[in-house]
Enzyme design. Structure first.
Site, short mmCIF file in Angstrom:
data_model
loop_
_atom_site.label_atom_id
_atom_site.label_comp_id
_atom_site.label_asym_id
_atom_site.label_seq_id
_atom_site.Cartn_x
_atom_site.Cartn_y
_atom_site.Cartn_z
N ASP A 28 0.96 -1.33 0.14
CA ASP A 28 0.03 0.04 0.07
C ASP A 28 0.89 1.23 0.04
OD1 ASP A 28 -2.64 -1.03 -0.09
OD2 ASP A 28 -2.46 -1.72 1.88
N ASP A 32 -7.07 -5.16 -4.04
CA ASP A 32 -6.65 -3.60 -3.64
C ASP A 32 -5.51 -3.35 -4.46
OD1 ASP A 32 -7.88 -5.32 -1.55
OD2 ASP A 32 -7.70 -3.63 -0.37
#
Length: 369
Positions: A94, A151
Site C-alpha cells: 500500500d 486492492d
C-alpha cells in the site's frame, strides 16, 4: 445528477476549512472522525495504509479552491509519511496509496524535486515486493507471503508514474504483469472479483481464495469490486491496453447491477437479506471509476451509475454540520468488524467523494495518473 456537484464541493471545502485545522492543531494524521473529533489510525501508526488519503484530500480541496491552507496541510502530513519511509518495518504494497497521493501529488502539482525522489523511493519499494513467480506480495507476515489482493490494482498507478518519470520500463512492466495475473486469477465469470488469492510463493501455483473483508468465501466484497473497477480503468488509462478496459467494464457492470435503490452500496453484494452493512467507501471509489470509464467508452450508463451513487451518498449519508469532522457517514472497513470502523466516517470515503466531485466540475488534478 440531482445535487449540484459544485455546490456540494463548496460545502465540503467550507467544512474542511474549519475541521482540518483541528487535525493541524493536534499534530495528527486523521483516519476517521466521531463525536466531533479526529481519530488516528487503528493499527501501525502513521504507516497504516490509509495515510495518503488525508494529504490527497487536501490536494483535491486545493485544486478546487486554490486556498493555500489546504496545500500547507497536505505538506504537513506528507512529512509524517516520509518519516515512515525510513522506518520501513510496517510498509507493504500500500505504499502506492500512501505516497502517490502525498509525495506524488506534491510533485505533480508543484514540481518539487524532493517529492519526486520520495515518490520514486516508494515505487521502488513496491516493485521490490514483486515475486518473480507472478504477483506483488500484499503483506509482510510470514504466513501471508503468498497473498495477493485486488486492492493492489490501485497501487499499480505509482509504478506507471515511476516509469514515466524515469523512462525506465521496468516499473510499468511489473505493473502489467500483476494486472494480467489479476485478470486470470481474481475475476470471475459473473463479473465479480475475489478479494484475496493465495499462491505458493516458491512456484506461483494458485492455492485458493481467502475470504478477506467480505461476507464469506466466494462472496462479493463491494469495496474490492470498486478497487478492481477503478484500478483496471487506471491501468487502461496508463497503457491503452484493451484487456484492461474489458476487465474494468466487466467489474463495472456487476457493480452497477448491485447498486441499491437508494443509491447506497452494501458492504458485500452477497450479504444476507436483513443484514444492514453499508459501505460508502465502495460507492465513492466506484463513482470515480465509473466517471473515468464513461469518458473512454460509449456507455452513458456509467456516468449515470456514478451520479446515482453520488446522489445516494449526499442525500442519505453526508454530514455538513459539525457532528463529525468529516463528511461521509456509513463507511465500513470490513463486513465482519475488524476494529477499523463500521458505519462511521472514514477519511478515504471523503477523499473519493471529493475526487468524484472534482471530476464532475472539471477540477480533478488526476492524482492517480
Amino acid at each position: 445528477m440531482r445535487n449540484q456537484p459544485a455546490l456540494i464541493a463548496e460545502k465540503i471545502a467550507a467544512k474542511f476549512q474549519r475541521t482540518a485545522k483541528l487535525a493541524a492543531d493536534a499534530g495528527i494524521l486523521p483516519y476517521k472522525s466521531a463525536a466531533g473529533e479526529w481519530i488516528t489510525s487503528p493499527f501501525d501508526g502513521n504507516s497504516w495504509w490509509t495515510g495518503g488519503f488525508w494529504p490527497g484530500l487536501m490536494w483535491q480541496l486545493y485544486s478546487f479552491t486554490h486556498n493555500d491552507f489546504f496545500q500547507q496541510e497536505a505538506l504537513r502530513t506528507e512529512k509524517m509519511l516520509t518519516d515512515e519511509l525510513r522506518t520501513f518495518r510496517f510498509l507493504n504494497h500500500d505504499v502506492g496509496f500512501m505516497y502517490l497521493l502525498s509525495c506524488g501529488a506534491h510533485h505533480k502539482l508543484t514540481g518539487d524535486e524532493q517529492a519526486a525522489q520520495d515518490t520514486l523511493h516508494a515505487a521502488n519499494l513496491l516493485m521490490g515486493r514483486y515475486n518473480p513467480v507472478g504477483y506483488i506480495r500484499a503483506w509482510n507476515e510470514k504466513k501471508k507471503m503468498g497473498y495477493a489482493i485486488i486492492d493492489c490494482m490501485m497501487n499499480l498507478s505509482i509504478l506507471f508514474r515511476a516509469s514515466r518519470m524515469t523512462e525506465d520500463p521496468r516499473f510499468a512492466k511489473v505493473a502489467q504483469l500483476h494486472a494480467d495475473m489479476t485478470i486470470r486469477e481474481f475475476l470471475r465469470p459473473n463479473g465479480s472479483s475475489a478479494h484475496i488469492v493465495e499462491f505458493d510463493p516458491a512456484t506461483g501455483a494458485r492455492i485458493g481464495e481467502v475470504a478477506g473483508q467480505g461476507y464469506t468465501l466466494g462472496s462479493s466484497w463491494s469495496r474490492g469490486q470498486a478497487w478492481g473497477l477503478y484500478g483496471f480503468t487506471l491501468a487502461y488509462l496508463n497503457t491503452k491496453e484493451e484487456r484492461y478496459l474489458k476487465a474494468a467494464k466487466g467489474l463495472a457492470d456487476y457493480f452497477a447491477a448491485n447498486i441499491r435503490p437508494d443509491g447506497l452500496t452494501n458492504s458485500d453484494f452477497c450479504q444476507p437479506e436483513g443484514e444492514e452493512r453499508i459501505d460508502n467507501l465502495a460507492g465513492a471509489i466506484a463513482a470515480c471509476g465509473f466517471i473515468e470509464l464513461s469518458k473512454v467508452t460509449d456507455r452513458p450508463d456509467y456516468l449515470a451509475a456514478a451520479e446515482t451513487l453520488l446522489d445516494g451518498m449526499i442525500d442519505h449519508c453526508a454530514d455538513f454540520e459539525d457532528t463529525i469532522c468529516g463528511i461521509l457517514t456509513h463507511c465500513t472497513a470490513s463486513y465482519h468488524d475488524d476494529g477499523a470502523g463500521r458505519h462511521t466516517n472514514i477519511i478515504y470515503g471523503d477523499y473519493f467523494l471529493m475526487e468524484a466531485l472534482n471530476k464532475l466540475t472539471g477540477n480533478d488534478p488526476m492524482l492517480w495518473i
